[in-house]
Scaffold this motif. Structure first.
Motif, mmCIF file in Angstrom:
data_model
loop_
_atom_site.group_PDB
_atom_site.id
_atom_site.type_symbol
_atom_site.label_atom_id
_atom_site.label_comp_id
_atom_site.label_asym_id
_atom_site.label_seq_id
_atom_site.Cartn_x
_atom_site.Cartn_y
_atom_site.Cartn_z
ATOM 1 N N GLN A 148 82.167 74.642 -93.635
ATOM 2 C CA GLN A 148 83.578 74.669 -93.262
ATOM 3 C C GLN A 148 84.237 73.296 -93.466
ATOM 4 O OE1 GLN A 148 83.525 76.105 -89.249
ATOM 5 N NE2 GLN A 148 83.272 78.280 -89.850
ATOM 6 N N VAL A 149 83.467 72.231 -93.159
ATOM 7 C CA VAL A 149 84.010 70.878 -93.376
ATOM 8 C C VAL A 149 84.247 70.635 -94.874
ATOM 9 C CG1 VAL A 149 83.492 68.429 -93.209
ATOM 10 C CG2 VAL A 149 82.993 69.930 -91.286
ATOM 11 N N GLN A 153 65.882 81.518 -82.384
ATOM 12 C CA GLN A 153 66.848 80.570 -81.830
ATOM 13 C C GLN A 153 67.014 79.340 -82.710
ATOM 14 O OE1 GLN A 153 65.465 79.723 -77.872
ATOM 15 N NE2 GLN A 153 66.084 81.733 -77.012
ATOM 16 N N SER A 154 65.868 78.800 -83.201
ATOM 17 C CA SER A 154 65.961 77.612 -84.087
ATOM 18 C C SER A 154 66.671 77.957 -85.387
ATOM 19 C CB SER A 154 64.562 77.056 -84.374
ATOM 20 O OG SER A 154 63.771 78.027 -85.051
ATOM 21 N N THR A 155 66.389 79.162 -85.929
ATOM 22 C CA THR A 155 67.047 79.587 -87.166
ATOM 23 C C THR A 155 68.543 79.744 -86.947
ATOM 24 O OG1 THR A 155 65.035 80.750 -87.850
ATOM 25 C CG2 THR A 155 67.089 81.350 -88.965
ATOM 26 N N HIS A 156 68.914 80.370 -85.824
ATOM 27 C CA HIS A 156 70.345 80.542 -85.533
ATOM 28 C C HIS A 156 71.039 79.194 -85.386
ATOM 29 C CE1 HIS A 156 70.540 84.868 -85.337
ATOM 30 N NE2 HIS A 156 69.559 84.948 -84.418
ATOM 31 N N SER A 157 70.381 78.217 -84.784
ATOM 32 C CA SER A 157 71.010 76.892 -84.611
ATOM 33 C C SER A 157 71.181 76.194 -85.966
ATOM 34 C CB SER A 157 70.172 76.023 -83.683
ATOM 35 O OG SER A 157 68.871 75.819 -84.226
ATOM 36 N N ALA A 158 70.150 76.332 -86.864
ATOM 37 C CA ALA A 158 70.255 75.713 -88.199
ATOM 38 C C ALA A 158 71.366 76.349 -89.005
ATOM 39 C CB ALA A 158 68.913 75.838 -88.932
ATOM 40 N N LEU A 159 71.447 77.707 -88.920
ATOM 41 C CA LEU A 159 72.506 78.403 -89.643
ATOM 42 C C LEU A 159 73.873 78.012 -89.116
ATOM 43 C CD1 LEU A 159 70.945 81.985 -90.024
ATOM 44 C CD2 LEU A 159 71.287 80.270 -91.811
ATOM 45 N N ALA A 160 73.964 77.838 -87.843
ATOM 46 C CA ALA A 160 75.250 77.455 -87.247
ATOM 47 C C ALA A 160 75.646 76.052 -87.728
ATOM 48 C CB ALA A 160 75.159 77.500 -85.732
ATOM 49 N N LYS A 161 74.662 75.163 -87.824
ATOM 50 C CA LYS A 161 74.945 73.815 -88.298
ATOM 51 C C LYS A 161 75.405 73.831 -89.754
ATOM 52 C CE LYS A 161 72.859 69.242 -88.606
ATOM 53 N NZ LYS A 161 71.633 68.446 -88.387
ATOM 54 N N LEU A 162 74.692 74.622 -90.614
ATOM 55 C CA LEU A 162 75.077 74.727 -92.005
ATOM 56 C C LEU A 162 76.466 75.319 -92.165
ATOM 57 C CD1 LEU A 162 71.753 75.960 -93.676
ATOM 58 C CD2 LEU A 162 72.809 73.721 -93.911
#
Length: 561
Positions: free
Chosen positions: A47-48, A33-42
């Protein structure tokens, strides 16, 4: 029983293992879950950044497009302007070019005309100077000074020793009131080429000397000497009034002939082509009939007064072997050298003057120039031709001609010594021309000699004693020898006694050669120095009686075989 105990233990171990597995699965879920959240943030940040890059690229494309459009418009404007100039203003451009060519042609003509005028001016200038003769005399009457009222005067017979008996009545006449001799109303008049009164400034005196410097660069030797009694203003006239430091340079407003002449010389050289002239300086004093080289240095580089001898070369000119020469680039260099050696000059206080010079100071500026022009060579050839014609008509003898004098010819080799201290030194032209003459392109040399003579005086008035008596005797004898030389020249005697004194021997070329000599008589106006003033004025009159031969241009580039 033991069997059931073993089974129970096994069941417990299985439950423990299952608990550990569940904990491990829960930990993995947390990590995922923590890895998925970090990847989502990156991913959101990437995209920005992509959006920002798209915006920057859009700005770049717009800027490039606008720059291309502006460049195209500018090129179109340049092309249109060029077409307009070529199509509508071509005639104006041609007119401007024609005018520029005409101006260049006119400038070239003016340069040629200016060159011709300079040559014409040179001829006229030297013709004017030559008409005055090769020996001329100027007189300067100084004002009454505080030390004129002094003690120790045994010769003042009049009612007041400060009474002015010598006066400059106009530009060429000096009047001496001789009423003190018992003849009331009797005056003596002395005429000279130029007379300066007490009101004349240093600049006014130098203006009468300046033309000689032009002749120096035209190829003539020049000598300017100040003659007069002690305290008559010779050093003031030649060097100027000193600053508080007696060895320092004079104030600009009170500069004498030496600093002004060097300034004018370098100004004239600056108008010539670069590196066409080299100037060397030598400074000597004649003290007790000995020649001292004031620029000679010891091992520590300190200037000392080394003794030198004066010889007569095989060409009949005087020369000082091993004399020190210093190459100078400006008038400031010359005055710095002179100021540094003035402290070596012999001085002694007397009843007449508290800082009386006891030696003759001679500053020589030797100018080495490139080969003269065709006009100078033509004049020299004409002079040689005339000498040859005179010799063919009548055999003549001169003590300076070694071919005419067998004894001089035998001893000529013994005296053919030239100075090795100067890299530019070359012997002067022989006064006895050879039947054949050839022209070489070597440089030629001219000399400007500036002489501050020691003052003549009576022993009774000066009050000197001891060793100073010998100094006074040597001064008076050398000045008498100078007077004898001028007398011999005036009477055109076959022998001129140049060697009777080191002073006259050293100045032999300036007095009896083809140099232009100017004697500046300095006299005191008061009755206290009446006798000495009459003696100085009489010396000037004898100098004026020397026959005024037309001086010949000195040109050592013309070698005689």
């Amino acid at each position: 029983m033991a069997f059931w105990t073993a089974c129970l233990g096994k069941i417990r171990r299985d439950h423990a293992i299952e608990g550990e597995a569940q904990k491990l699965l829960q930990h993995r879920k947390v990590v995922q879950q923590s890895t998925h959240s970090a990847l989502a943030k990156l991913l959101s940040e990437v995209q920005v950044l992509k959006q920002d890059l798209r915006e920057v690229f859009a700005v770049y494309v717009n800027f490039a497009t606008e720059l291309e459009n502006q460049s195209r418009l500018l090129l179109e404007q340049v092309s249109q302007t060029s077409y307009t100039l070529q199509g509508h203003h071509g005639n104006d451009v041609q007119i401007l070019k024609a005018q520029m060519e005409a101006l260049e042609h006119t400038l070239q003509e003016e340069k040629e005309r200016s060159k011709t005028e300079r040559e014409r001016r040179k001829i006229l200038h030297n013709t004017l100077v030559e008409l005055r003769g090769n020996i001329r005399v100027h007189c300067r009457v100084r004002p009454v000074l505080p030390f004129d009222v002094g003690q120790g005067s045994t010769l003042a017979l009049g009612p007041s020793t400060t009474e002015e008996v010598v006066q400059a009545v106009n530009d060429d006449t000096v009047v001496v009131n001789c009423a003190r001799m018992g003849n009331p109303g009797l005056n003596k008049m002395f005429e000279f080429e130029r007379v300066h009164g007490p009101e004349d400034s240093q600049d006014a005196v130098f203006e009468e000397v300046k033309p000689l410097l032009t002749s120096l660069l035209d190829g003539y030797n020049v000598c300017i000497m100040a003659y007069g009694q002690t305290g008559s203003g010779k050093t003031h006239t030649m060097i100027g009034s000193q600053t508080e430091d007696p060895t320092g340079p004079p104030r600009e407003a009170q500069q004498g002939i030496i600093p002004k002449a060097t300034t004018e010389l370098f100004r004239l050289i600056a108008e010539k082509p670069p590196d066409s002239h080299l100037v060397e300086v030598s400074v000597v004093e004649v003290y007790n009939n000995e020649v001292l080289d004031l620029l000679a240095k010891d091992e520590d580089g300190v200037c000392i007064g080394d003794k030198r001898d004066v010889i007569t070369t095989s060409t009949g000119t005087s020369e000082v072997p091993s004399l020190s020469y210093v190459l100078v680039r400006s008038a400031a260099d010359v005055m710095q050298l002179i100021s540094s050696v003035l402290r070596l000059r012999a001085r002694c206080p007397t009843l007449v003057h508290r800082d009386s010079s006891r030696s003759h100071l001679i500053v020589t500026l030797t100018v080495s120039s490139k080969s003269p022009n065709a006009l100078a060579l033509a004049r020299r050839l004409q002079s040689v031709k005339k000498d040859m014609q005179r010799k063919a008509q009548k055999e003549w003898w001169s003590p300076r001609c070694h071919r005419a004098n067998p004894m001089a010819r035998q001893s000529g080799d013994e005296h053919s010594i030239s100075s090795s201290s100067s890299p530019y030194h070359s012997p002067s032209l022989s006064p006895c021309p050879s039947p054949r003459a050839s022209i070489s392109q070597a440089s030629f040399r001219t000399k400007l000699q500036l002489v501050d003579l020691a003052g003549s005086e009576c022993v009774g008035m000066s009050g000197v004693t001891g060793a100073a008596l010998w100094e006074t005797s040597c001064i008076n004898r050398s000045l008498s020898a100078l007077s004898d030389v001028l007398g011999a020249l005036a009477e055109q005697r076959p022998h001129v006694p140049y060697r009777n004194s080191k002073l006259t021997h050293l100045l032999q070329d300036a007095i009896g050669g083809d140099a232009k000599l100017l004697v500046m008589l300095c006299v005191s106006p008061t009755q206290r120095y009446f006798t000495e003033s009459l003696q100085s004025l009489g010396f000037g009159m004898r100098a004026r009686q020397v026959q005024k031969y037309i001086p010949r241009r000195k040109n050592t580039a013309l070698k005689l075989k």
